[in-house]
Design a protein around this motif. Structure first.
Motif, PDB file in Angstrom:
ATOM      1  N   ILE A   1       0.857  -1.176   0.000  1.00  0.00           N
ATOM      2  CA  ILE A   1       0.000   0.000   0.000  1.00  0.00           C
ATOM      3  C   ILE A   1       0.899   1.234   0.000  1.00  0.00           C
ATOM      4  CG2 ILE A   1      -0.212   0.146   2.530  1.00  0.00           C
ATOM      5  CD1 ILE A   1      -3.210   0.862   1.987  1.00  0.00           C
ATOM      6  N   GLU A   2       0.501   2.261  -0.731  1.00  0.00           N
ATOM      7  CA  GLU A   2       1.310   3.459  -0.889  1.00  0.00           C
ATOM      8  C   GLU A   2       0.619   4.639  -0.233  1.00  0.00           C
ATOM      9  OE1 GLU A   2       1.909   3.867  -5.069  1.00  0.00           O
ATOM     10  OE2 GLU A   2       3.477   2.339  -5.133  1.00  0.00           O
ATOM     11  N   TYR A   3       1.384   5.421   0.525  1.00  0.00           N
ATOM     12  CA  TYR A   3       0.789   6.546   1.224  1.00  0.00           C
ATOM     13  C   TYR A   3       1.844   7.601   1.524  1.00  0.00           C
ATOM     14  CZ  TYR A   3       2.654   3.827   5.158  1.00  0.00           C
ATOM     15  OH  TYR A   3       3.473   3.102   6.000  1.00  0.00           O
ATOM     16  N   VAL A   4       1.340   8.794   1.866  1.00  0.00           N
ATOM     17  CA  VAL A   4       2.164   9.897   2.346  1.00  0.00           C
ATOM     18  C   VAL A   4       1.796  10.131   3.805  1.00  0.00           C
ATOM     19  CG1 VAL A   4       2.699  12.360   2.109  1.00  0.00           C
ATOM     20  CG2 VAL A   4       2.283  10.958   0.062  1.00  0.00           C
ATOM     21  N   VAL A   5       2.792  10.282   4.656  1.00  0.00           N
ATOM     22  CA  VAL A   5       2.548  10.574   6.069  1.00  0.00           C
ATOM     23  C   VAL A   5       2.244  12.077   6.186  1.00  0.00           C
ATOM     24  CG1 VAL A   5       3.476  10.528   8.410  1.00  0.00           C
ATOM     25  CG2 VAL A   5       4.061   8.707   6.779  1.00  0.00           C
ATOM     26  N   VAL A   6       1.024  12.420   6.617  1.00  0.00           N
ATOM     27  CA  VAL A   6       0.626  13.835   6.699  1.00  0.00           C
ATOM     28  C   VAL A   6       0.658  14.364   8.128  1.00  0.00           C
ATOM     29  CG1 VAL A   6      -0.718  13.751   4.577  1.00  0.00           C
ATOM     30  CG2 VAL A   6      -1.810  13.187   6.747  1.00  0.00           C
ATOM     31  N   ASP A   7       0.505  13.488   9.112  1.00  0.00           N
ATOM     32  CA  ASP A   7       0.617  13.914  10.518  1.00  0.00           C
ATOM     33  C   ASP A   7       0.887  12.676  11.359  1.00  0.00           C
ATOM     34  OD1 ASP A   7       0.495  14.944  13.039  1.00  0.00           O
ATOM     35  OD2 ASP A   7      -1.311  16.137  12.703  1.00  0.00           O
ATOM     36  N   ASP A   8       2.151  12.428  11.633  1.00  0.00           N
ATOM     37  CA  ASP A   8       2.534  11.185  12.309  1.00  0.00           C
ATOM     38  C   ASP A   8       2.141  11.168  13.777  1.00  0.00           C
ATOM     39  OD1 ASP A   8       3.692   8.631  11.995  1.00  0.00           O
ATOM     40  OD2 ASP A   8       5.502   9.308  13.028  1.00  0.00           O
ATOM     41  N   GLU A   9       1.740  12.326  14.333  1.00  0.00           N
ATOM     42  CA  GLU A   9       1.338  12.385  15.733  1.00  0.00           C
ATOM     43  C   GLU A   9      -0.074  11.857  15.946  1.00  0.00           C
ATOM     44  OE1 GLU A   9       3.317  13.214  18.315  1.00  0.00           O
ATOM     45  OE2 GLU A   9       4.884  13.238  16.779  1.00  0.00           O
ATOM     46  N   LYS A  10      -0.869  11.844  14.909  1.00  0.00           N
ATOM     47  CA  LYS A  10      -2.259  11.410  15.040  1.00  0.00           C
ATOM     48  C   LYS A  10      -2.338   9.892  15.117  1.00  0.00           C
ATOM     49  CE  LYS A  10      -4.525  15.387  12.931  1.00  0.00           C
ATOM     50  NZ  LYS A  10      -5.458  15.863  11.879  1.00  0.00           N
ATOM     51  N   ARG A  11      -3.380   9.407  15.726  1.00  0.00           N
ATOM     52  CA  ARG A  11      -3.644   7.977  15.804  1.00  0.00           C
ATOM     53  C   ARG A  11      -5.017   7.708  15.206  1.00  0.00           C
ATOM     54  NH1 ARG A  11       0.828   8.078  15.982  1.00  0.00           N
ATOM     55  NH2 ARG A  11       2.321   7.155  17.412  1.00  0.00           N
ATOM     56  N   SER A  12      -5.182   8.131  13.988  1.00  0.00           N
ATOM     57  CA  SER A  12      -6.426   7.940  13.254  1.00  0.00           C
ATOM     58  C   SER A  12      -6.061   7.807  11.784  1.00  0.00           C
ATOM     59  CB  SER A  12      -7.380   9.118  13.464  1.00  0.00           C
ATOM     60  OG  SER A  12      -6.864  10.275  12.825  1.00  0.00           O
ATOM     61  N   ARG A  13      -7.070   7.628  10.959  1.00  0.00           N
ATOM     62  CA  ARG A  13      -6.812   7.480   9.525  1.00  0.00           C
ATOM     63  C   ARG A  13      -6.250   8.756   8.913  1.00  0.00           C
ATOM     64  NH1 ARG A  13     -12.275   5.221   8.052  1.00  0.00           N
ATOM     65  NH2 ARG A  13     -12.052   4.536  10.196  1.00  0.00           N
ATOM     66  N   ASP A  14      -6.335   9.885   9.661  1.00  0.00           N
ATOM     67  CA  ASP A  14      -5.768  11.142   9.172  1.00  0.00           C
ATOM     68  C   ASP A  14      -4.245  11.188   9.320  1.00  0.00           C
ATOM     69  OD1 ASP A  14      -8.293  12.093   8.526  1.00  0.00           O
ATOM     70  OD2 ASP A  14      -8.608  12.929  10.536  1.00  0.00           O
ATOM     71  N   ARG A  15      -3.677  10.125   9.836  1.00  0.00           N
ATOM     72  CA  ARG A  15      -2.216  10.061   9.984  1.00  0.00           C
ATOM     73  C   ARG A  15      -1.534  10.035   8.623  1.00  0.00           C
ATOM     74  NH1 ARG A  15       0.811   5.328  13.550  1.00  0.00           N
ATOM     75  NH2 ARG A  15       2.887   6.309  13.646  1.00  0.00           N
ATOM     76  N   VAL A  16      -2.192   9.419   7.641  1.00  0.00           N
ATOM     77  CA  VAL A  16      -1.616   9.286   6.306  1.00  0.00           C
ATOM     78  C   VAL A  16      -2.650   9.684   5.269  1.00  0.00           C
ATOM     79  CG1 VAL A  16      -0.140   7.383   7.081  1.00  0.00           C
ATOM     80  CG2 VAL A  16      -2.330   6.878   5.972  1.00  0.00           C
ATOM     81  N   ALA A  17      -2.200   9.837   4.052  1.00  0.00           N
ATOM     82  CA  ALA A  17      -3.082   9.997   2.895  1.00  0.00           C
ATOM     83  C   ALA A  17      -2.585   9.047   1.817  1.00  0.00           C
ATOM     84  CB  ALA A  17      -3.073  11.435   2.388  1.00  0.00           C
ATOM     85  N   LEU A  18      -3.499   8.334   1.178  1.00  0.00           N
ATOM     86  CA  LEU A  18      -3.110   7.385   0.142  1.00  0.00           C
ATOM     87  C   LEU A  18      -2.553   8.126  -1.064  1.00  0.00           C
ATOM     88  CD1 LEU A  18      -6.066   4.842   0.318  1.00  0.00           C
ATOM     89  CD2 LEU A  18      -3.871   4.791   1.516  1.00  0.00           C
ATOM     90  N   ALA A  19      -1.646   7.477  -1.771  1.00  0.00           N
ATOM     91  CA  ALA A  19      -0.960   8.136  -2.881  1.00  0.00           C
ATOM     92  C   ALA A  19      -1.945   8.630  -3.935  1.00  0.00           C
ATOM     93  CB  ALA A  19       0.047   7.176  -3.501  1.00  0.00           C
ATOM     94  N   HIS A  20      -2.985   7.824  -4.232  1.00  0.00           N
ATOM     95  CA  HIS A  20      -3.908   8.233  -5.290  1.00  0.00           C
ATOM     96  C   HIS A  20      -4.819   9.382  -4.871  1.00  0.00           C
ATOM     97  CE1 HIS A  20      -6.626   5.414  -3.089  1.00  0.00           C
ATOM     98  NE2 HIS A  20      -7.542   6.295  -3.439  1.00  0.00           N
TER      99      HIS A  20
END
Length: 722
Positions: free
Chosen positions: A648-667
């Motif tokens: 699975i490919e993703y960008v880390v957008v906020d590594d402090e969060k513990r929810s799905r908002d921690r990353v965003a998928l590449a697409h």
């Protein structure tokens, strides 16, 4: 000869052959696959006639007969029961019924020639070579990951051109390409394209649309998707489909097509009798086993369904000596100038061939008084082993291909297409040779034997130690050695006039050990990296500059790791360039500061920060809220199925969060990223470059102190700085 074979539900078999006028099908209605039942051990008392009586009553059994075959390489011809079956799909179920037969004890019976793939079995039993007689036409169909969540495609790539629109538009484009190209091979980004296009056509009322060359059979499902574990790693096998008249190559489920090319696949097709479609999805071990089965078949030896080879008795001392790996000479951590790399050509396969190491020759009973294997004292029979007959043609063929590549490159106008074809064939054979050694110790290998694995290692250790001693006697110092490679540098304590040339030494060593030692490369310098948190050298982490070449040779560090974001990789390569220029850590850190400054300013395209990680288990099975879990949840929200073993490919957008908002998928094309997280990745990459000089991550951080604030917030790309 047929390049693909279809098995219809009514028992008919279609052989598809490529001719100058297109693909032609020949139907066979008399094919009856066969398996065998015999005794597990030579002295077992089994009543084959009683077993035969049981099978003759079964409606799926066409014929039975007592035949004379060899149930193993160490056994002579014995009576076995041949069972001919009405359909290829009934072989395994009927073989399982041996356990239900009450005539002999279950443990005395064994089944042979059972678990063959369908097309391979057909070619083996009918002595067919499935190598195409003429060039094959191909058509590639690709679908973006975002389209896999829907029931129908609105976008599809057809032979490099993107088609978008309604289902009717997409299907019309595919049909036009099929009519124009009439492909023999369908290369699909995912095999799910096959059933999805069929369902789209049904929903649109297009009853005449089909990928098949036979209008009466659209497609067949051969196997469902599955998850498996291999050597501690979780893998995913997608569903497999068959389209009559065409071979399918699923890019998401192929090793050889990805690592080589169609020429490499066709070379292995001719050696293994596995047609293109089956070879494309097969593993290295699967293809190696097929080649071994072909050799066994030529010798009249049956293939056991389940491996039951016991390990020979060993004294405790021998067991201790045998339980060792190959040669390892721990690298000297640091930067070494004027380094030369020498490699033994196909070391393990050549040991097998030159020492006659084979499951049927190791520890033979006819030479029990000999001690042929160093340290272990195993005897090896003088009679040529079957594994030698399997591997020697492959070793010779690859040597010949490599020579052709060298000749072609020396030409004033080298043919790039020919070079690509030769490179594909060479790579395909290389992978078979790489696997042949380890497969001998694999518990499920059809013809493997652990004593072969042990003997090969013992010979390899002796060979590498011999090479080390002779190189040192010739005035060279060994700075690293592992398995089949040795890195040396001039010994400063030896006068240059007394130092022997490496070419002469390599020739002398080659003759002494009966395996060719080749001069691989000269390096201006090589840096060996320590293990993290230790001063000990990491065996497979190093980087260096080849003499006269612009590119670096890199192994093990971030720039070679599949999960590394492209921005981090590019930065590490820039750090290596600066390292090469000056060897000054401060100069390297100047480049690092520039990258951190760009990162913190929001000037990095998030597309260059995509990380690619393998999913090891289902989302609900994770006990910690990792980045993979966050990515899996986002994928689930989008209707995308990501299975264990897939990436699975993703960008880390906020590594402090513990929810799905921690990353965003590449697409999802995120417009922000967590600068602090990626800064840590950059520092780690810098540590790998500077660690041969004695630096660790804390040293890097301390030198950077005062030039930036360690803890950083999340920045958007258009934030305008910090």
């Amino acid at each position: 000869m047929p390049f693909t074979i279809d098995f219809l539900d009514d028992g008919r078999v279609l052989e598809w052959e490529v001719t100058a006028d297109g693909a032609v099908a020949t139907a066979r209605e008399d094919y009856t696959p066969r398996f065998y039942v015999g005794s597990r051990a030579p002295d077992a008392d089994v009543d084959l006639e009683a077993v035969r009586t049981q099978y003759e009553r079964h409606p799926d059994v066409v014929a039975t007969g007592i035949r004379s075959r060899r149930p193993g390489f160490r056994r002579d011809d014995e009576a076995v029961l041949a069972v001919d079956v009405a359909h290829v799909d009934r072989v395994a179920p009927l073989a399982r019924q041996v356990r239900q037969l009450s005539a002999p004890p279950v443990g005395d019976l064994a089944c042979f020639n059972v678990d063959f793939s369908r097309e391979f079995r057909y070619c083996l039993e009918n002595d067919l070579d499935p190598t195409p007689a003429t060039a094959l036409s191909t058509l590639r169909l690709g679908v973006p990951v975002t389209e896999t969540a829907e029931g129908a495609y609105t976008e599809l790539t057809v032979d490099g051109e993107v088609v978008s629109g309604s289902s009717t538009d997409v299907l019309a484009a595919v049909r036009a390409a099929l009519d124009a190209r009439n492909p023999d091979v369908l290369v699909c980004s995912t095999s799910e394209i096959v059933p999805t296009l069929s369902e789209m056509a049904a929903d649109a009322g297009l009853d005449d649309f089909t990928l098949s060359r036979r209008p009466d059979v659209d497609y067949q499902r051969l196997a469902g998707r599955s998850t498996y574990a291999s050597y501690g790693r979780v893998g995913h096998s997608p569903a497999r489909y068959n389209v009559p008249g065409r071979a399918i190559v699923d890019e998401s489920n192929t090793f050889f097509y990805g690592e080589t090319n169609l020429d490499g696949i066709l070379d292995l097709v001719s050696r293994s009798k596995k047609p293109i479609q089956e070879l494309a999805w097969a593993s290295i071990g699967n293809v190696l086993t097929a080649i071994q089965i072909c050799e066994a078949h030529s010798r009249g030896v049956l293939v056991p369904w389940n491996s039951w080879r016991h390990e020979f008795f060993k004294p405790m001392g021998t067991l201790h000596d045998a339980d060792r790996g190959g040669f390892v000479f721990a690298p000297e951590v640091g930067v070494h100038d004027d380094v030369h790399e020498l490699d033994f050509s196909s070391l393990y396969p050549n040991i097998i061939c030159s020492r006659n190491v084979s499951p049927d020759t190791i520890r033979c009973s006819c030479h029990g008084d000999r001690e042929d294997v160093p340290e272990l004292g195993y005897a090896i029979c003088d009679e040529r082993g079957y594994l030698v007959d399997v591997l020697q043609p492959i070793v010779d063929a690859r040597d010949g291909i490599k020579a052709e590549i060298r000749r072609e490159r020396r030409r004033s106008d080298p043919d790039s297409d020919r070079l690509e074809a030769l490179a594909g064939r060479s790579a395909a054979l290389k992978w078979i040779l790489v696997a042949c050694f380890g497969y001998q110790g694999f518990s499920n290998a059809k013809f493997g034997r652990i004593e072969c694995h042990e003997a090969i290692n013992a010979f390899a250790r002796e060979i590498l130690l011999t090479a080390k001693d002779r190189l040192e006697a010739g005035g060279w110092r060994v700075v690293h050695g592992i398995v089949d490679s040795i890195w040396v540098t001039p010994d400063p304590d030896v006068d240059g006039a007394e130092r022997r040339g490496l070419d002469a030494l390599a020739a002398e060593i080659s003759e002494a050990v009966d395996v060719r030692l080749e001069y691989e490369a000269e390096y201006d310098w090589v840096a060996f990296v320590p293990q993290r948190g230790s001063d000990t050298g990491a065996l497979t982490k190093y980087f260096g500059k080849r003499a006269g070449e612009a590119e670096f040779k890199i192994r093990g560090i971030e720039a070679r790791q599949r999960s590394t974001a492209s921005f981090v990789e590019a930065t590490q390569r820039a750090l290596l360039e600066r390292f090469d220029d000056s060897r000054d850590p401060d100069d390297v850190l100047c480049t690092l500061r520039e990258a951190i400054r760009e990162l913190r300013a929001g000037g990095v395209d998030p597309g260059r920060l995509v990380e690619r990680n393998r999913v090891s288990k289902p989302r609900d099975a994770y006990t910690q809220y990792t980045k993979n879990v966050a990515a899996l949840e986002r994928a689930s929200d989008d209707g995308l199925g990501v299975h264990p073993g897939q990436s699975i490919e993703y960008v880390v957008v906020d590594d402090e969060k513990r929810s799905r908002d921690r990353v965003a998928l590449a697409h999802e094309e995120p417009d922000s990223y967590d600068a602090s997280y990626y800064e840590t990745r950059l520092v780690r990459a810098a540590e790998s470059v500077l660690s041969p000089l004695g630096w660790d991550r804390e040293d890097v951080r301390q030198r950077l102190d005062g030039s930036y604030t360690p803890e950083l917030p999340t920045f958007g790309v258009d934030s305008g700085g910090w």
